[in-house]
Each structure stands twice: as C-alpha cells, then as structure tokens.
Design an enzyme around this catalytic site. Structure first.
Site, PDB file in Angstrom:
ATOM      1  N   THR A 180       0.872  -1.104   0.072  1.00  0.00           N
ATOM      2  CA  THR A 180      -0.247  -0.029   0.232  1.00  0.00           C
ATOM      3  C   THR A 180       0.504   1.469   0.229  1.00  0.00           C
ATOM      4  O   THR A 180       1.801   1.035   0.361  1.00  0.00           O
ATOM      5  CB  THR A 180      -0.837  -0.390   1.277  1.00  0.00           C
ATOM      6  N   ARG A 208     -13.975  -8.025   0.088  1.00  0.00           N
ATOM      7  CA  ARG A 208     -13.489  -7.541   0.544  1.00  0.00           C
ATOM      8  C   ARG A 208     -12.575  -6.180   0.665  1.00  0.00           C
ATOM      9  O   ARG A 208     -12.123  -5.419  -0.067  1.00  0.00           O
ATOM     10  CB  ARG A 208     -12.150  -8.912   1.219  1.00  0.00           C
ATOM     11  N   GLY A 210     -10.406  -3.198   3.041  1.00  0.00           N
ATOM     12  CA  GLY A 210      -9.033  -3.530   4.303  1.00  0.00           C
ATOM     13  C   GLY A 210      -9.602  -1.526   4.899  1.00  0.00           C
ATOM     14  O   GLY A 210     -10.246  -1.011   4.984  1.00  0.00           O
ATOM     15  N   ASP A 211      -8.543  -1.818   6.156  1.00  0.00           N
ATOM     16  CA  ASP A 211      -8.146  -0.301   6.303  1.00  0.00           C
ATOM     17  C   ASP A 211      -7.898   0.849   5.873  1.00  0.00           C
ATOM     18  O   ASP A 211      -8.339   1.643   6.387  1.00  0.00           O
ATOM     19  CB  ASP A 211      -7.016  -0.374   7.617  1.00  0.00           C
ATOM     20  N   THR A 231       0.358   0.897   6.567  1.00  0.00           N
ATOM     21  CA  THR A 231      -0.306  -0.666   6.063  1.00  0.00           C
ATOM     22  C   THR A 231       0.864  -0.973   6.913  1.00  0.00           C
ATOM     23  O   THR A 231       1.044  -1.449   7.142  1.00  0.00           O
ATOM     24  CB  THR A 231       1.614   0.421   4.538  1.00  0.00           C
ATOM     25  N   GLY A 232      -0.544  -2.535   6.651  1.00  0.00           N
ATOM     26  CA  GLY A 232       0.185  -3.522   6.869  1.00  0.00           C
ATOM     27  C   GLY A 232      -1.198  -4.162   6.962  1.00  0.00           C
ATOM     28  O   GLY A 232      -2.213  -4.546   5.817  1.00  0.00           O
ATOM     29  N   GLY A 234      -4.903  -5.285   6.822  1.00  0.00           N
ATOM     30  CA  GLY A 234      -5.646  -4.493   7.292  1.00  0.00           C
ATOM     31  C   GLY A 234      -6.334  -4.765   8.751  1.00  0.00           C
ATOM     32  O   GLY A 234      -7.639  -4.129   9.201  1.00  0.00           O
TER      33      GLY A 234
HETATM   34  N1  ASP Z   1      -3.231  -2.355   4.692  1.00  0.00           N
HETATM   35  C1  ASP Z   1      -3.803  -2.626   3.578  1.00  0.00           C
HETATM   36  C2  ASP Z   1      -5.200  -3.265   3.439  1.00  0.00           C
HETATM   37  O1  ASP Z   1      -4.733  -4.183   4.310  1.00  0.00           O
HETATM   38  C3  ASP Z   1      -2.718  -3.610   2.798  1.00  0.00           C
HETATM   39  C4  ASP Z   1      -1.286  -2.926   2.967  1.00  0.00           C
HETATM   40  O2  ASP Z   1      -1.246  -1.895   3.791  1.00  0.00           O
HETATM   41  O3  ASP Z   1      -0.404  -3.352   1.867  1.00  0.00           O
HETATM   42  O4  ASP Z   1      -5.967  -3.496   2.567  1.00  0.00           O
END
Ligand code: ASP
Length: 313
Positions: A180, A208, A210-211, A231-232, A234
């Site tokens: 991300t 789905r 994410g955050d 980022t991480g 989610g």
């Molecule tokens: N946070 C993002 C998600 O969960 C993924 C990412 O940070 O790469 O969609």
C-alpha cells in the site's frame, strides 16, 4: 524566509523486506521511485501549496508506479480482477473522501478527493463510486492497464494454496510485504492532510475491504494533532482504529507524536497479532514512521532539510 515549518512523509508498504533478499539494482529502483514521489509533494509545499494537494500528488505518483500495490501495480482479486481502495483527509475541517472496490479508475486517490470535494458523502464503493467518477469526467481505464505478469503469478500461487496473501508475499515464504502507498504532509499555513491507496490483498474475495479507505483506520488528519497513513494487515488496523488512535493519544492523553505512534504500532497492534507500520507528521512538523515488520519503504523531508529515504529498520 520559511513562514511555517513544513514537511512530508510517504510510504510504499511494510513487511519482511530484507537486505539479504534485495539486489542493489532493485533497491535503487525502489529508492528512486520513493524520491520522485516525495519530490512531487515537497515541491508543492515549498511553493506554498496545500498539504492536501501535496499528499494527493505524491500518492498519484506512487499509484502510477507498478512497484507498489496501488493503482497500476495493484494485486489481483480471486476473480483475476482489481478492486482498489483509497482515502484522503483534510486536517483543517476533518473533511474526508474515500472509495472502495473500484476497478477502472487509474488514480483512486483522485476519486477519493473528488468524493470529498464534490459529493455530500464520505465513502462510495464499487459500481456506484464509478458512476460518480464518470459523471465527474474521470476516464475509464481498461483492465489490461493493471495487468502485471508478476502479480498474476502471485494470484496463481495464492489460488493453488487456497489462501489470500498480502501483496508480494510468496505463499510458502515466511515473508510478508504490504505494498500500500500513502502520504502525510504539513504545509506552510500549518494545515495537515493524509492520503492512502491500495490494491488490497492478492486473491481477496467476497468484497473484502481493508483499512486503507476507512477514515480513522488507515488514514486520518486533524490540524489539532497530526496526519497519519497506515500500511499492514488491514483487519488488525481496523480493529484498533489505528490512525485515529494516534491522534486521540495526542489530544486526550497528551502524548507526543513519537510516543503515540509507538504505542499504536508496538502495543495496540502488536498485542492483537497485527503487523505493519505507519507514517505520521504533527502540527509542529515532527515526523514519526514506526513499524513492527523488518522494513517499510519510506521517505520524508522537512523544510530546509535533506530528504531521508529508508527501507530497512
Ligand atoms: N492495509 C492494506 C489492506 O489491508 C494492505 C497493505 O497495507 O498493503 O488492504
């Protein structure tokens, strides 16, 4: 003369990014991309432009670069399609715009900005969001614009293992990488803004999300405290309202930016098993970029100082 201290920080994802697994050429490619994305936003701030325009410009640059999981480099869903999410927030008045599950938009962060500026809503998703985009003059891009051989191989690998994987992670490898992208900035007028954009997770199903497009989870900005982009994994960032939590710790528990960011990543997130990182800048121009993974693609620059571009911890 600088009127007000200003600055910007960007990220291109966190994860098991090990020097031992990176060739010098690949490392250079990533660093160059980060430098160019940082410059886009920094030059806007240096000319007296807004934090909002700066974060948008940096994120657009990263969305157009296929090294990162956003825009052009987005990962594949289980159906072999792309569903992108993005959000942007203005710290002046807490205005925000967010978009999820769009497939034909070149720069989802621009659509998030349009939703913030031109609609009475905050969050639009899927077909409805795209209808809004066409109405506001966005160009429809064909699915093959997002096609990437490497990403497709990841999808086939994830399908074989019947798993959903995070960005570039190989199914059987212990490494996890989140690709991300995001940016946070403070402008010369003392205004803060944040933006985040992602393709989500390889082989994701069932709509789905994410955050990243969720205001308060992956993105937050408030002139009274700070601007944050995460980022991480989610699902974990959503459960702890990660971005808002940093701001709340500063406002209500009187923590410094550094203390608040560390608490969110190394305590709240780690405690429930989440991994990833965030970038943040506060109203005084302090920058914090903690992560609990091996690395995070990141870069920052404060007014009058040299840029700082890093990958590993
Ligand atoms: N946070 C993002 C998600 O969960 C993924 C990412 O940070 O790469 O969609």
């Amino acid at each position: 003369m600088i009127k007000h201290k200003f600055g910007i920080a960007i990220h291109g994802g966190a994860g098991t990014i090990l020097k031992s697994q990176m060739s010098p050429a690949k490392e250079l490619k990533y660093k160059n991309a980060l430098r160019k994305a940082l410059d886009k936003g920094y030059s806007i701030l240096a000319k007296g432009g807004s934090a909002l325009d700066a974060v948008e410009a940096s994120v657009i640059y990263l969305e157009n670069c296929d090294l990162f999981n956003a825009g052009k480099g987005s990962v594949f869903t289980s159906k072999g399609t792309h569903e992108m999410d993005a959000s942007i927030m203005n710290g002046i008045n807490l205005d925000a715009g967010a978009v999820a599950m769009v497939s034909s938009i070149k720069n989802p962060v621009q659509l998030a900005r349009m939703i913030m500026d031109k609609s009475e809503h905050v969050f639009l998703a899927g077909k409805g969001a795209e209808k809004f985009a066409w109405k506001h003059g966005f160009e429809k891009v064909k699915a093959d614009y997002f096609f990437n051989k490497h990403r497709y191989a990841q999808l086939l690998q994830a399908k074989k293992a019947n798993r959903m994987i995070l960005d570039h992670s190989e199914v059987d490898a212990p490494d996890k990488k989140f690709g991300t992208v995001g940016a946070v900035a403070l402008d010369k007028l003392g205004n803060l803004a944040a933006a985040t954009s992602t393709g989500g997770m390889t082989n994701k199903k069932f709509g789905r999300i994410g955050d990243s497009p969720m205001v308060g989870c992956g993105t937050y900005a408030n002139n009274q405290s700070c601007a944050i982009s995460c980022t991480g994994s989610g699902e974990y960032f959503i459960r702890i309202n990660a971005a808002y939590q940093v701001s709340a710790l500063m406002l209500y528990a009187k923590k410094t930016l550094e203390q608040a960011c560390k608490q969110v990543i190394h305590e709240s997130l780690s405690k429930i098993g989440g991994d990833g990182g965030l970038i943040a800048i506060d109203k005084s121009g302090n920058i914090s970029m903690p992560f609990n993974t091996d690395g995070m693609y990141r870069a920052s620059r404060s007014s009058g100082k040299k840029e700082n571009i890093k990958i590993y911890s």
